[in-house]
Scaffold this motif. Structure first.
Motif, short mmCIF file in Angstrom:
data_model
loop_
_atom_site.label_atom_id
_atom_site.label_comp_id
_atom_site.label_asym_id
_atom_site.label_seq_id
_atom_site.Cartn_x
_atom_site.Cartn_y
_atom_site.Cartn_z
N ARG A 32 38.47 46.97 36.32
CA ARG A 32 39.05 47.60 37.51
C ARG A 32 38.65 49.06 37.55
NH1 ARG A 32 45.49 47.95 38.87
NH2 ARG A 32 45.25 48.93 40.89
N THR A 33 37.95 49.43 38.59
CA THR A 33 37.47 50.81 38.71
C THR A 33 37.74 51.32 40.12
OG1 THR A 33 35.28 50.20 39.53
CG2 THR A 33 35.55 50.34 37.13
N GLY A 34 37.57 52.61 40.30
CA GLY A 34 37.71 53.22 41.62
C GLY A 34 36.57 52.85 42.56
N VAL A 35 35.58 52.15 42.05
CA VAL A 35 34.45 51.74 42.88
C VAL A 35 34.86 50.65 43.87
CG1 VAL A 35 32.18 50.63 42.83
CG2 VAL A 35 32.76 52.35 41.13
N TRP A 36 35.69 49.70 43.43
CA TRP A 36 36.07 48.59 44.31
C TRP A 36 37.57 48.48 44.56
CZ3 TRP A 36 38.60 44.13 42.26
CH2 TRP A 36 38.70 44.09 40.87
N THR A 37 38.36 49.25 43.84
CA THR A 37 39.82 49.22 44.00
C THR A 37 40.35 50.65 44.11
OG1 THR A 37 39.92 47.28 42.57
CG2 THR A 37 41.96 48.41 42.95
N ASN A 38 41.17 50.90 45.11
CA ASN A 38 41.80 52.20 45.24
C ASN A 38 42.75 52.38 44.06
OD1 ASN A 38 44.06 54.03 45.98
ND2 ASN A 38 42.85 54.29 47.83
N ALA A 39 42.55 53.42 43.27
CA ALA A 39 43.32 53.63 42.04
C ALA A 39 44.81 53.83 42.30
CB ALA A 39 42.76 54.83 41.27
N VAL A 40 45.17 54.33 43.46
CA VAL A 40 46.58 54.61 43.76
C VAL A 40 47.27 53.40 44.38
CG1 VAL A 40 48.14 56.09 45.08
CG2 VAL A 40 46.11 57.07 44.02
N THR A 41 46.67 52.83 45.41
CA THR A 41 47.32 51.75 46.16
C THR A 41 46.97 50.35 45.66
OG1 THR A 41 45.55 51.58 47.79
CG2 THR A 41 47.33 53.17 48.24
N GLY A 42 45.84 50.22 44.95
CA GLY A 42 45.38 48.90 44.51
C GLY A 42 44.69 48.10 45.59
N VAL A 43 44.54 48.68 46.78
CA VAL A 43 43.86 48.01 47.89
C VAL A 43 42.36 48.00 47.59
CG1 VAL A 43 43.32 48.18 50.35
CG2 VAL A 43 45.64 48.60 49.55
N PHE A 44 41.69 46.89 47.93
CA PHE A 44 40.26 46.81 47.71
C PHE A 44 39.52 47.69 48.71
CE2 PHE A 44 41.46 42.36 46.24
CZ PHE A 44 41.57 42.75 44.92
N ILE A 45 38.44 48.27 48.26
CA ILE A 45 37.63 49.17 49.08
C ILE A 45 36.56 48.34 49.80
CG2 ILE A 45 36.06 51.14 49.04
CD1 ILE A 45 37.60 52.03 46.45
N PRO A 46 36.64 48.26 51.13
CA PRO A 46 35.69 47.43 51.89
C PRO A 46 34.23 47.77 51.60
CG PRO A 46 37.48 48.16 53.31
CD PRO A 46 37.60 48.91 52.01
N SER A 47 33.41 46.73 51.59
CA SER A 47 31.95 46.82 51.42
C SER A 47 31.54 47.40 50.07
CB SER A 47 31.33 47.61 52.56
OG SER A 47 31.64 47.02 53.80
N SER A 48 32.35 47.21 49.04
CA SER A 48 31.99 47.69 47.71
C SER A 48 31.59 46.51 46.81
CB SER A 48 33.15 48.46 47.08
OG SER A 48 34.30 47.66 46.98
N ILE A 49 30.79 46.81 45.80
CA ILE A 49 30.31 45.80 44.85
C ILE A 49 30.37 46.43 43.46
CG2 ILE A 49 28.31 44.44 44.11
CD1 ILE A 49 27.31 44.54 47.00
N ALA A 50 30.79 45.62 42.46
CA ALA A 50 30.83 46.11 41.09
C ALA A 50 30.74 44.93 40.12
CB ALA A 50 32.12 46.88 40.83
N PRO A 51 30.10 45.14 38.97
CA PRO A 51 30.04 44.07 37.97
C PRO A 51 31.40 43.85 37.32
CG PRO A 51 29.06 46.07 37.10
CD PRO A 51 29.41 46.34 38.54
N VAL A 52 31.67 42.61 36.94
CA VAL A 52 32.88 42.25 36.21
C VAL A 52 32.47 41.31 35.07
CG1 VAL A 52 34.50 42.57 38.12
CG2 VAL A 52 33.41 40.35 37.81
N GLY A 53 33.42 40.90 34.26
CA GLY A 53 33.14 40.01 33.16
C GLY A 53 33.32 38.55 33.55
N LEU A 54 33.04 37.68 32.60
CA LEU A 54 33.29 36.25 32.77
C LEU A 54 33.73 35.72 31.43
CD1 LEU A 54 33.28 33.69 34.44
CD2 LEU A 54 30.85 33.44 33.95
#
Length: 142
Positions: free
Chosen positions: A52-74
């Motif tokens: 979870r980063t500020g790249v795809w999630t708003n750090a304060v509200t937790g709302v997803f940031i439209p049109s963003s992309i970021a790697p995650v794990g599996l």
């Protein structure tokens, strides 16, 4: 790329495992637009809390940031072992109530661990937030 509409059900997770075993690229489509609304199992499988980063999630509200992309794990073990344990416990419970559920759960856990080891970890996963702010998760094929 195969599209899967997310549902918090064993059936969904079984379809996900099948696609991964086949090496199929997957796009998981969700209606979620806030991190706090995500089911714990989905967070665990894709290690969303860790990534979870500020790249795809708003750090304060937790709302997803439209049109963003970021790697995650599996986390394949979380995907396969949890499902296999639940399925084994369900089958064991059907045949022998509590003792059967415990034995069935242990058998399912063993089967799930073996399956997770057999699935290589060549898959790459990323979150993609669509223009409306909804979470999509993409997993590359082999």
């Amino acid at each position: 790329m195969k599209k899967l509409v997310f549902a918090e059900t064993e059936e969904f997770y079984q379809k996900l495992v099948e696609c991964l075993k086949l090496g199929t690229g997957i796009e998981i489509i969700t209606d979620y637009n806030r991190f706090s609304d995500l089911p714990p199992r989905l967070k665990q499988i894709f290690e969303l809390e860790y990534h979870r980063t500020g790249v795809w999630t708003n750090a304060v509200t937790g709302v997803f940031i439209p049109s963003s992309i970021a790697p995650v794990g599996l986390n394949l073990k979380a995907l396969i072992v949890l499902g296999s344990t639940a399925m084994g416990a369900g089958i064991g419970g059907f045949f022998g109530l509590i003792p059967g559920a415990v034995v069935g759960g242990a058998i399912g856990l063993t089967a799930g661990t073996v399956s997770a080891i057999l699935l290589d970890n060549k898959h790459q996963a990323e979150v993609e937030i669509d223009p409306q702010g909804r979470l999509h998760i993409k997993v590359s094929g082999n």
